[in-house]
Motif scaffolding. Structure first.
Motif, short mmCIF file in Angstrom:
data_model
loop_
_atom_site.label_atom_id
_atom_site.label_comp_id
_atom_site.label_asym_id
_atom_site.label_seq_id
_atom_site.Cartn_x
_atom_site.Cartn_y
_atom_site.Cartn_z
N UNK A 68 0.83 -1.21 0.00
CA UNK A 68 0.00 0.00 0.00
C UNK A 68 0.86 1.26 0.00
N UNK A 69 1.94 1.25 0.78
CA UNK A 69 2.80 2.42 0.85
C UNK A 69 3.58 2.61 -0.44
N UNK A 70 4.02 1.51 -1.04
CA UNK A 70 4.69 1.62 -2.34
C UNK A 70 3.74 2.20 -3.38
N UNK A 71 2.49 1.75 -3.34
CA UNK A 71 1.51 2.29 -4.27
C UNK A 71 1.27 3.78 -4.04
N UNK A 72 1.22 4.19 -2.77
CA UNK A 72 1.03 5.60 -2.45
C UNK A 72 2.21 6.43 -2.95
N UNK A 73 3.42 5.91 -2.80
CA UNK A 73 4.62 6.63 -3.25
C UNK A 73 4.56 6.88 -4.76
N UNK A 74 4.27 5.84 -5.53
CA UNK A 74 4.25 5.99 -6.99
C UNK A 74 3.04 6.78 -7.46
N UNK A 75 1.95 6.74 -6.70
CA UNK A 75 0.81 7.58 -7.03
C UNK A 75 1.17 9.05 -6.86
N UNK A 76 1.94 9.36 -5.83
CA UNK A 76 2.37 10.75 -5.60
C UNK A 76 3.35 11.22 -6.67
N UNK A 77 4.06 10.27 -7.29
CA UNK A 77 4.97 10.61 -8.39
C UNK A 77 4.20 10.88 -9.68
N UNK A 78 3.17 10.11 -9.94
CA UNK A 78 2.54 10.10 -11.26
C UNK A 78 1.19 10.81 -11.34
N UNK A 79 0.47 10.92 -10.21
CA UNK A 79 -0.89 11.43 -10.26
C UNK A 79 -0.94 12.92 -10.59
N UNK A 80 -1.75 13.25 -11.61
CA UNK A 80 -1.98 14.65 -11.97
C UNK A 80 -3.09 15.27 -11.13
N UNK A 81 -3.93 14.43 -10.52
CA UNK A 81 -5.11 14.92 -9.83
C UNK A 81 -4.80 15.51 -8.46
N UNK A 82 -3.67 15.17 -7.89
CA UNK A 82 -3.33 15.69 -6.57
C UNK A 82 -3.11 17.20 -6.59
N UNK A 83 -2.74 17.73 -7.74
CA UNK A 83 -2.40 19.14 -7.87
C UNK A 83 -3.59 19.89 -8.44
N UNK A 84 -4.21 20.75 -7.65
CA UNK A 84 -5.31 21.55 -8.16
C UNK A 84 -4.86 22.56 -9.19
N UNK A 85 -5.80 23.06 -9.98
CA UNK A 85 -5.41 23.96 -11.08
C UNK A 85 -4.74 25.23 -10.57
#
Length: 276
Positions: A68-85
């Motif tokens: 789960x933590x590895x998935x969270x790490x790579x999600x934080x690397x790749x996810x565009x949705x975490x950053x609001x406009x």
């Protein structure tokens, strides 16, 4: 996100991370100083050395964390949705705005802004432009940010708070760069250890504080840090005289004071992280 963060926080090993980052980068950069190599290999090897923080972070996350933590790490690397406009706008406009403001003030003291085309000097073909883009993205943003912000920032600010944790990270960031000051052809070597060194050192502490502010406001997005690092490199004033260095240093200091004041008006970073 609370449980995910707590699971990641427990196995984080900041001192192991720093040791691995420094060991990899300094050994590679030390080889540049100790072993004669063709000029065509110089830049690739210097960039390879810059990957110390990211390699250390990926190794520690993959070796010490659960799925789960590895998935969270790579999600934080790749996810565009975490950053609001709004934060995308900030990321892409903040450093160009400082660049323009600094040179505007500098012009009152006899300084002049370099022409825009100077940022792309020597890029005569699409291949040159592609190589330049890859260097700008890999040689700093990707090479460093998975480690500095992606791995070690959370435990530092959890223990010491956002401002002090950012300053501590800034100090290690400065020390990590030191071998580059002895390698001819690097921007650090061109600065030397005079006034420009101290201005550059403050710049890294300033960057560390700004990066933490953006990171905490973008759901701990590593991608946000990568993009911000890219923009900081793209809009970095070069070849400044001492007056210009002083002007940019004052502007950065005022921004840091504003961020510090904003942090004092909000709940502690520990609470912000737990809520994330």
């Amino acid at each position: 996100m609370r449980d995910s963060y707590l699971k990641q926080r427990e196995p984080s090993k900041p001192w192991t991370f720093f040791a691995l980052s420094f060991a990899f980068s300094w050994v590679v950069w030390g080889a540049v100083l100790a072993v004669p190599m063709p000029e065509s290999l110089l830049l690739p090897v210097i960039i390879l050395g810059a990957f110390g923080p990211t390699f250390a972070a990926v190794f520690l996350v993959q070796a010490s964390s659960d799925k789960e933590t590895r998935g969270d790490f790579w999600n934080r690397v790749l996810s565009l949705k975490r950053i609001g406009w709004r934060w995308y706008l900030f990321i892409f406009l903040f450093f160009p705005a400082i660049y323009l403001l600094g040179y505007y003030v500098y012009s009152f003291f006899g300084g002049s802004q370099p022409p825009v085309e100077s940022l792309f000097s020597g890029l005569e073909t699409p291949a040159d432009a592609l190589i330049f883009a890859l260097i700008m993205i890999l040689g700093g943003p990707v090479a460093e940010e998975l480690g500095w912000r992606g791995y070690v920032l959370d435990p530092l600010q959890e223990k010491w708070g956002a401002l002090k944790g950012s300053a501590i990270l800034g100090f290690f960031w400065i020390c990590w760069h030191l071998p580059l000051f002895f390698i001819e052809g690097t921007s650090q070597h061109a600065k030397g250890f005079g006034f420009q060194f101290w201005s550059w050192s403050f710049q890294l502490v300033f960057l560390s504080i700004v990066f933490t502010w953006v990171y905490n406001n973008t759901n701990r997005s590593i991608l946000a840090a990568v993009l911000l690092h890219l923009m900081a490199n793209m809009a970095y004033p070069v070849n400044l005289e001492p007056v210009g260095e002083a002007i940019f240093t004052v502007i950065r200091l005022l921004i840091v004071l504003a961020i510090a004041f904003a942090w004092r008006q909000k709940p502690s970073v520990k609470k912000q992280l737990i809520r994330a």
